[in-house]
Design a protein around this motif. Sequence first.
Motif, short mmCIF file in Angstrom:
data_model
loop_
_atom_site.label_atom_id
_atom_site.label_comp_id
_atom_site.label_asym_id
_atom_site.label_seq_id
_atom_site.Cartn_x
_atom_site.Cartn_y
_atom_site.Cartn_z
N ARG A 60 0.83 -1.21 0.00
CA ARG A 60 0.00 0.00 0.00
C ARG A 60 0.86 1.25 0.00
O ARG A 60 0.61 2.20 -0.75
CB ARG A 60 -0.91 -0.01 1.23
CG ARG A 60 -1.74 1.26 1.41
CD ARG A 60 -2.54 1.20 2.70
NE ARG A 60 -1.68 1.09 3.85
CZ ARG A 60 -1.08 2.12 4.45
NH1 ARG A 60 -1.23 3.34 3.95
NH2 ARG A 60 -0.32 1.94 5.50
N GLN A 104 2.56 1.72 -3.41
CA GLN A 104 1.63 2.14 -4.44
C GLN A 104 1.31 3.62 -4.32
O GLN A 104 1.22 4.34 -5.31
CB GLN A 104 0.33 1.33 -4.37
CG GLN A 104 0.47 -0.15 -4.66
CD GLN A 104 0.84 -0.46 -6.09
OE1 GLN A 104 1.95 -0.19 -6.53
NE2 GLN A 104 -0.08 -1.05 -6.83
N LYS A 105 1.14 4.09 -3.10
CA LYS A 105 0.88 5.52 -2.90
C LYS A 105 2.05 6.36 -3.40
O LYS A 105 1.86 7.41 -4.02
CB LYS A 105 0.60 5.81 -1.43
CG LYS A 105 -0.80 5.45 -0.98
CD LYS A 105 -1.02 5.84 0.47
CE LYS A 105 -2.48 5.71 0.86
NZ LYS A 105 -3.33 6.69 0.17
N TRP A 161 2.04 6.51 -7.25
CA TRP A 161 1.06 7.46 -7.79
C TRP A 161 1.41 8.90 -7.44
O TRP A 161 1.18 9.82 -8.23
CB TRP A 161 -0.34 7.09 -7.30
CG TRP A 161 -0.88 5.95 -8.10
CD1 TRP A 161 -0.93 4.63 -7.74
CD2 TRP A 161 -1.40 6.03 -9.42
NE1 TRP A 161 -1.45 3.89 -8.76
CE2 TRP A 161 -1.74 4.71 -9.82
CE3 TRP A 161 -1.60 7.07 -10.32
CZ2 TRP A 161 -2.29 4.41 -11.06
CZ3 TRP A 161 -2.14 6.78 -11.57
CH2 TRP A 161 -2.48 5.48 -11.93
N SER A 186 2.63 0.97 -11.23
CA SER A 186 1.80 0.31 -10.23
C SER A 186 1.56 -1.14 -10.62
O SER A 186 1.64 -2.05 -9.78
CB SER A 186 0.47 1.06 -10.09
OG SER A 186 -0.39 0.41 -9.20
N HIS A 242 -4.93 -0.75 -3.98
CA HIS A 242 -4.49 0.62 -4.30
C HIS A 242 -3.83 0.65 -5.68
O HIS A 242 -2.85 1.37 -5.89
CB HIS A 242 -3.52 1.14 -3.23
CG HIS A 242 -4.15 1.32 -1.89
ND1 HIS A 242 -4.33 0.27 -1.02
CD2 HIS A 242 -4.67 2.42 -1.28
CE1 HIS A 242 -4.91 0.72 0.09
NE2 HIS A 242 -5.12 2.00 -0.04
N ASP A 285 -4.50 5.29 -7.67
CA ASP A 285 -4.63 6.25 -6.57
C ASP A 285 -4.41 7.65 -7.13
O ASP A 285 -3.37 8.27 -6.91
CB ASP A 285 -3.61 5.92 -5.47
CG ASP A 285 -3.73 6.86 -4.27
OD1 ASP A 285 -4.66 7.68 -4.24
OD2 ASP A 285 -2.87 6.79 -3.38
N ARG A 323 -5.83 10.35 -6.27
CA ARG A 323 -5.86 11.41 -5.25
C ARG A 323 -4.44 11.82 -4.85
O ARG A 323 -4.14 13.01 -4.74
CB ARG A 323 -6.62 10.92 -4.01
CG ARG A 323 -6.85 12.03 -2.97
CD ARG A 323 -7.22 11.47 -1.62
NE ARG A 323 -6.09 10.79 -0.99
CZ ARG A 323 -5.15 11.43 -0.30
NH1 ARG A 323 -5.16 12.75 -0.18
NH2 ARG A 323 -4.16 10.74 0.26
N SER A 324 -3.55 10.83 -4.66
CA SER A 324 -2.17 11.14 -4.30
C SER A 324 -1.48 11.91 -5.42
O SER A 324 -0.69 12.83 -5.16
CB SER A 324 -1.39 9.85 -4.00
OG SER A 324 -1.87 9.24 -2.82
#
Length: 311
Positions: A216, A219-220, A223, A238, A265, A268, A270-271
Amino acid sequence: MPQISIVIPFSGCEKSLETTLVSVLENRPGRSEIIVAHPGNYSDPYELADEVRFEALDPNQFSLAGVLSHLLPSIHAPVLHLLGCGVQVQPGWTREATQSFEDAYVGSACPVLLDQQDAIHSIGVENSTTYGNRFLARGKRLSKSEYAQYEPVGPSQLAAFYRTEGLRQISCLTDFSDALFGLEIGLSLEAIGFENRVIPSSVLTTRNEFPNGSGRVSQKAIWRFAGSMGFFLGLALSSLATLEDLLRAPFSPGARQSLRQRLGHLVDTRSARAFTEFVDQAEGPLPEGATLPLAQREWTLAGSTPERRAA
């Protein structure tokens, strides 16, 4: 006003904290303050409150990002030194590091971390293809003259010097994980025009190991940094990271757990959006007297000649 704020987040091991505190107090630089942040579970048994500022934070928000976000409004020193529990310092370890920030474009500086056998633990961190920490020169035995050949993205989370104002500009700081904290800070400062320096004269020792990021967390980061440059780049990296965990899953319980987190995730955006907004709004380096756009600024620092440097 202090020149440097030394911030030590409590890791939960009192022996490690006290090892670092003794080392810092014995070699304390002039014009410095020492801050120990803890989640309300350290009682200061040696009554050091006259020499050390103890800050209790909400246990539910205790992380490296949470510590810095809580402390930054009250820190007035131009340099913030993040120091992990268990790290031991040497006399004069901050001198060249603090001097490096006289260059307005320096946003961070890396000390050299050695392990207990005097091999390199880390000369900062660099990025991997799928946004994981790579610790430069790990396990090598080098002379001091060889330290400067390395060009890390930034210092590790165990020992890092930062420009305080640079950290204040990182609006997405609270989203960063402990496992990738050094890498994410380094990439963020780089994105807005700051540079990193290796400080060969600043040599510290540590017994700590670096944490490994979960799927997780990774992945954040993919992104945040790659996805902000393009949706399909973020999706490709990703997916690549997910495939790597899939191939390792039959042989590793850790890979199976990471794979499950990655699948949750895979996308993502949003990030990516938050990081793009941060880069667009951040001022970046602010040399004294600068009046031109960042990429074209010219300035004169005390004791230097005018020069031009692209951000």
